[in-house]
Scaffold this active site. Structure first.
Site, PDB file in Angstrom:
ATOM      1  N   SER A 104      44.592  38.115  41.088  1.00 42.51           N
ATOM      2  CA  SER A 104      45.275  38.489  39.860  1.00 42.51           C
ATOM      3  C   SER A 104      46.585  37.719  39.670  1.00 42.51           C
ATOM      4  O   SER A 104      46.588  36.517  39.527  1.00 42.51           O
ATOM      5  CB  SER A 104      45.500  40.004  39.861  1.00 42.51           C
ATOM      6  OG  SER A 104      45.960  40.466  38.625  1.00 42.51           O
ATOM      7  N   ASP A 244      47.791  36.555  33.004  1.00 37.55           N
ATOM      8  CA  ASP A 244      47.959  36.374  34.442  1.00 37.55           C
ATOM      9  C   ASP A 244      46.785  35.558  34.982  1.00 37.55           C
ATOM     10  O   ASP A 244      45.950  35.062  34.227  1.00 37.55           O
ATOM     11  CB  ASP A 244      48.090  37.725  35.157  1.00 37.55           C
ATOM     12  CG  ASP A 244      46.812  38.537  35.135  1.00 37.55           C
ATOM     13  OD1 ASP A 244      45.967  38.303  34.248  1.00 37.55           O
ATOM     14  OD2 ASP A 244      46.646  39.418  36.005  1.00 37.55           O
ATOM     15  N   ASP A 246      43.937  35.982  36.490  1.00 35.18           N
ATOM     16  CA  ASP A 246      42.533  36.277  36.197  1.00 35.18           C
ATOM     17  C   ASP A 246      42.331  36.818  34.787  1.00 35.18           C
ATOM     18  O   ASP A 246      41.239  37.287  34.441  1.00 35.18           O
ATOM     19  CB  ASP A 246      41.948  37.239  37.219  1.00 35.18           C
ATOM     20  CG  ASP A 246      42.576  38.629  37.183  1.00 35.18           C
ATOM     21  OD1 ASP A 246      43.724  38.757  36.715  1.00 35.18           O
ATOM     22  OD2 ASP A 246      41.924  39.588  37.635  1.00 35.18           O
ATOM     23  N   ASP A 248      43.226  39.421  33.105  1.00 29.86           N
ATOM     24  CA  ASP A 248      43.018  40.823  32.723  1.00 29.86           C
ATOM     25  C   ASP A 248      44.312  41.465  32.236  1.00 29.86           C
ATOM     26  O   ASP A 248      44.320  42.620  31.821  1.00 29.86           O
ATOM     27  CB  ASP A 248      42.394  41.637  33.868  1.00 29.86           C
ATOM     28  CG  ASP A 248      43.273  41.731  35.105  1.00 29.86           C
ATOM     29  OD1 ASP A 248      44.331  41.065  35.159  1.00 29.86           O
ATOM     30  OD2 ASP A 248      42.894  42.464  36.037  1.00 29.86           O
TER      31      ASP A 248
END
Length: 452
Positions: A104, A244, A246, A248
């Site tokens: 993340s 960010d 990834d 999400d």
């Protein structure tokens, strides 16, 4: 939190905490559970694997693939893709589970493993505990397959395009004439963000969209938005969106270069949904870390505010339990449950721009519906044992009580352990920034002394 799984999967420094052996064991244990649930089917189960742009992603994907295939589970590799894309595509492609390799918002040396069920939701605690038990306690013997029983790996070339089309489909509004900046954090959003917003009509200026395996989240993205803030203001753009690693999470920047965090984005979108009669249960779900200003906003606008523990999984649990359709975190992890089963930064960006178009207002104008109380957040590095006992330490409890007495109801104190990092977070809010800074530093020193 479990013994391997935190609030957002298994995470650690790749090749040190999160080793290839552990990744293979996770694949084997998860495969064993899938095999047991697949006994009445003739075909082998299939697991989708996606990843962000970290250099260690290929290595961990190979280890996971080995684990899955060795127990007789097929692997569908979709390459670099956002986490919410895996959550969406696992159902669209009729896979039995999905895995995202990502840490993340963390630096490149970290990586992680998130597992999704076939319905796109993250694994429940009970299944994570079963995986942990197989790996750590040898609770079950994992049967290795031979010959034709071994799983196969195939590659999917349509995943990114299918995800792009899905995100575009959530709005019937065009963004023609909008001039925006997109900071993809040199991560997963670099493969699709520009295409999504360009197809919807916006003119896109790209920042940090050239990943090289080590620059993910480095001085960019939602954790370091300063460059985007300066860029939007200097170039007189309508707004900027920062994702960010990834993708999400998403934070926004208004036309003045000011940051618009997850609390404000939820407030803006929830209010628009309420006006359109689409706010389920007339409620928005946030965590206890949300700013006091959000709670005040809800009171002033007749919206019920449901509060949960920190972590998007707890927000989602409450949404599913009560039938609510918007919720999230101050960090920009926002769930639009009508369209997604997890936080989706690019989808959140689309819904935010849609609200701007429908309202005819600038982002600064929309964000003004919520006043932010001053907030101090201090992260204290602690030992693993410290993370466990922080809320039972009498000295820390006493320090918190003293601070609460000094605030006299004009603020609040929250001390909690991070679900993904070796930290205890000390957060204070109140009207007097000097006072809450002083009190926050005092509590942080006590935490450091007792737990580091």
């Amino acid at each position: 939190m479990g013994r391997l799984f935190g609030t957002d999967g298994v995470r650690g420094i790749a090749n040190k905490d999160l080793t290839n052996e552990m990744a293979m064991q996770i694949g084997m244990a998860a495969a064993e559970i899938l095999i047991k649930g697949n006994e009445n089917k003739n075909d082998k189960p299939t697991v989708m694997i996606g990843k962000d742009t970290r250099a260690s992603g290929d290595m961990l994907e190979a280890a996971l693939t080995t684990g899955f295939c060795s127990v007789g589970v097929n692997v569908l590799s979709v390459g670099v893709i956002p986490t919410p894309a895996v959550a969406y595509l696992v159902g669209r492609y009729n896979c039995d589970a999905g895995v995202m390799i990502s840490a993340s918002h963390n630096p490149c040396e970290y990586n992680g493993i998130k597992i999704f069920q076939s319905n796109g939701y993250k694994l429940p605690d009970s299944v994570e505990e079963e995986i942990e038990s197989i790996i750590l306690d040898k609770a079950e013997t994992v049967e290795l397959k031979t010959g034709g029983g071994v799983g196969k790996r195939t590659y999917c070339k349509t995943a990114v395009e299918d995800y792009i089309n899905h995100v575009i489909s959530v709005t019937d509004v065009r963004f023609d004439g909008m001039n925006i900046a997109l900071d993809t954090a040199n991560g997963s959003a670099s493969v699709c963000a520009k295409e999504i917003f360009t197809r919807l009509g916006a003119k896109c200026h790209m920042l940090s969209d050239t990943p090289n395996g080590v620059n993910i989240n480095y001085n960019c993205g939602s954790t370091h938005p300063q460059e985007l803030m300066n860029f939007v203001k200097a170039n007189k753009l309508d707004l900027g969106l920062a994702f960010d690693g990834d993708a999400d999470r998403m934070l926004a920047v208004d036309e003045n270069g000011s940051l618009v965090d997850g609390d404000k984005i939820i407030a803006v979108c929830a209010l628009q949904m309420k006006k359109e009669g689409k706010l389920a249960g007339n409620s928005a779900v946030v965590t206890v870390m949300s700013n006091m200003g959000f709670f005040k906003f809800c009171e002033e606008n007749g919206i019920n505010c449901a509060k949960t523990a920190v972590g998007d999984r707890y927000v989602l649990e409450r949404m599913l339990e009560k039938g609510y359709n918007i919720g999230g975190e101050q960090s920009g992890h926002i769930i639009f449950l009508d369209y997604a089963t997890t936080g989706d930064g690019e989808l959140s960006g689309v819904k935010l721009l849609e609200t701007m178009v429908k309202s005819g207002s600038s982002l600064a104008g929309l964000a003004s519906v919520m006043n932010v109380y001053p907030q101090v957040l201090i992260n204290v590095n602690v030992t693993p044992q410290g993370k466990i006992k922080y809320n039972n330490d009498e000295y820390i409890i006493s320090a918190v009580q003293e601070a609460e007495m000094e605030l006299r109801g004009n603020g609040r104190v929250l001390v909690r352990a991070s679900g993904t990092e070796p930290l205890v977070r000390v957060m204070l809010e109140g009207k007097d920034i000097d006072l809450i800074t002083k009190l926050g530093n005092y509590i942080a020193e006590v935490v450091k002394e007792r737990l580091s």
